[in-house]
Design a protein around this motif. Structure first.
Motif, PDB file in Angstrom:
ATOM      1  N   ARG A  67      77.990  22.746  30.358  1.00 22.25           N
ATOM      2  CA  ARG A  67      78.577  21.648  31.131  1.00 22.25           C
ATOM      3  C   ARG A  67      79.787  22.151  31.899  1.00 22.25           C
ATOM      4  O   ARG A  67      80.593  22.903  31.365  1.00 22.25           O
ATOM      5  CB  ARG A  67      79.020  20.517  30.210  1.00 22.25           C
ATOM      6  N   ASN A  68      79.900  21.690  33.127  1.00 22.61           N
ATOM      7  CA  ASN A  68      81.091  21.975  33.912  1.00 22.61           C
ATOM      8  C   ASN A  68      82.203  21.099  33.336  1.00 22.61           C
ATOM      9  O   ASN A  68      82.095  19.870  33.349  1.00 22.61           O
ATOM     10  CB  ASN A  68      80.829  21.645  35.382  1.00 22.61           C
ATOM     11  N   PRO A  69      83.274  21.691  32.796  1.00 17.17           N
ATOM     12  CA  PRO A  69      84.303  20.874  32.142  1.00 17.17           C
ATOM     13  C   PRO A  69      85.030  19.923  33.104  1.00 17.17           C
ATOM     14  O   PRO A  69      85.509  18.866  32.691  1.00 17.17           O
ATOM     15  CB  PRO A  69      85.280  21.901  31.567  1.00 17.17           C
ATOM     16  N   LYS A  70      85.061  20.282  34.372  1.00 17.48           N
ATOM     17  CA  LYS A  70      85.772  19.445  35.350  1.00 17.48           C
ATOM     18  C   LYS A  70      84.958  18.204  35.731  1.00 17.48           C
ATOM     19  O   LYS A  70      85.484  17.094  35.764  1.00 17.48           O
ATOM     20  CB  LYS A  70      86.091  20.276  36.591  1.00 17.48           C
ATOM     21  N   THR A  71      83.654  18.426  35.997  1.00 23.81           N
ATOM     22  CA  THR A  71      82.827  17.312  36.488  1.00 23.81           C
ATOM     23  C   THR A  71      81.892  16.736  35.425  1.00 23.81           C
ATOM     24  O   THR A  71      81.393  15.626  35.594  1.00 23.81           O
ATOM     25  CB  THR A  71      81.965  17.781  37.677  1.00 23.81           C
ATOM     26  N   GLY A  72      81.640  17.511  34.369  1.00 26.25           N
ATOM     27  CA  GLY A  72      80.705  17.049  33.344  1.00 26.25           C
ATOM     28  C   GLY A  72      79.254  17.302  33.702  1.00 26.25           C
ATOM     29  O   GLY A  72      78.358  16.967  32.940  1.00 26.25           O
TER      30      GLY A  72
END
Length: 112
Positions: A67-72
Motif C-alpha cells: 500500500r502507498n502510505p500516502k494515498t492508501g
C-alpha cells in the motif's frame, strides 16, 4: 533521546591507517576492495562466510501487494533479492559480553 554513534567507512579507513601505518590511499583501497568483493559475490548469488564474524547471502522476496502510505492505493511490489547477514555465534557472544565470562570456563581442567 540521544543519537547512537555510527561507525562509517571513513572510520574504518582511519582504523586500517592507524593499525597498518600504510598510506591513506592504500588503506582506502583495502576497505574498498573488501566491500567491492562482498558486493560482487552477492550479485553473483554466492555466499560469503567470514569465520568468527558471520555470513552474507541473498534472500529472494516474493512479489506482493503493498500500500502507498500516502494515498492508501494498492501497489504491486515485484520479487527481488535482498542481502542478508547472519552473525556467527562468536560475534553474538562478543556483542553480549559473554566471551569474557566463557573464557575462564574453557580454561584447562584442574590437575589431579
Amino acid at each position: 533521546m540521544s543519537k547512537q554513534p555510527t561507525l562509517t567507512k571513513a572510520d574504518l579507513i582511519e582504523e586500517v591507517l592507524r593499525v597498518t601505518e600504510l598510506p591513506r590511499k592504500e588503506s582506502e583501497s583495502i576497505v574498498e576492495t573488501i566491500f567491492d568483493s562482498i558486493i560482487e559475490s552477492l550479485q553473483k548469488g554466492d555466499k560469503i562466510e567470514i569465520r568468527g564474524f558471520g555470513s552474507f547471502r541473498t534472500r529472494q522476496r516474493k512479489p506482493r501487494i503493498g500500500r502507498n502510505p500516502k494515498t492508501g492505493d494498492r501497489v504491486e511490489v515485484p520479487a527481488k533479492k535482498i542481502p542478508f547477514f547472519k552473525p556467527s555465534k562468536e560475534l553474538k557472544d562478543l556483542v553480549n559480553g559473554e566471551a569474557e565470562q566463557a573464557a575462564p570456563a574453557q580454561a584447562a581442567p584442574p590437575m589431579q
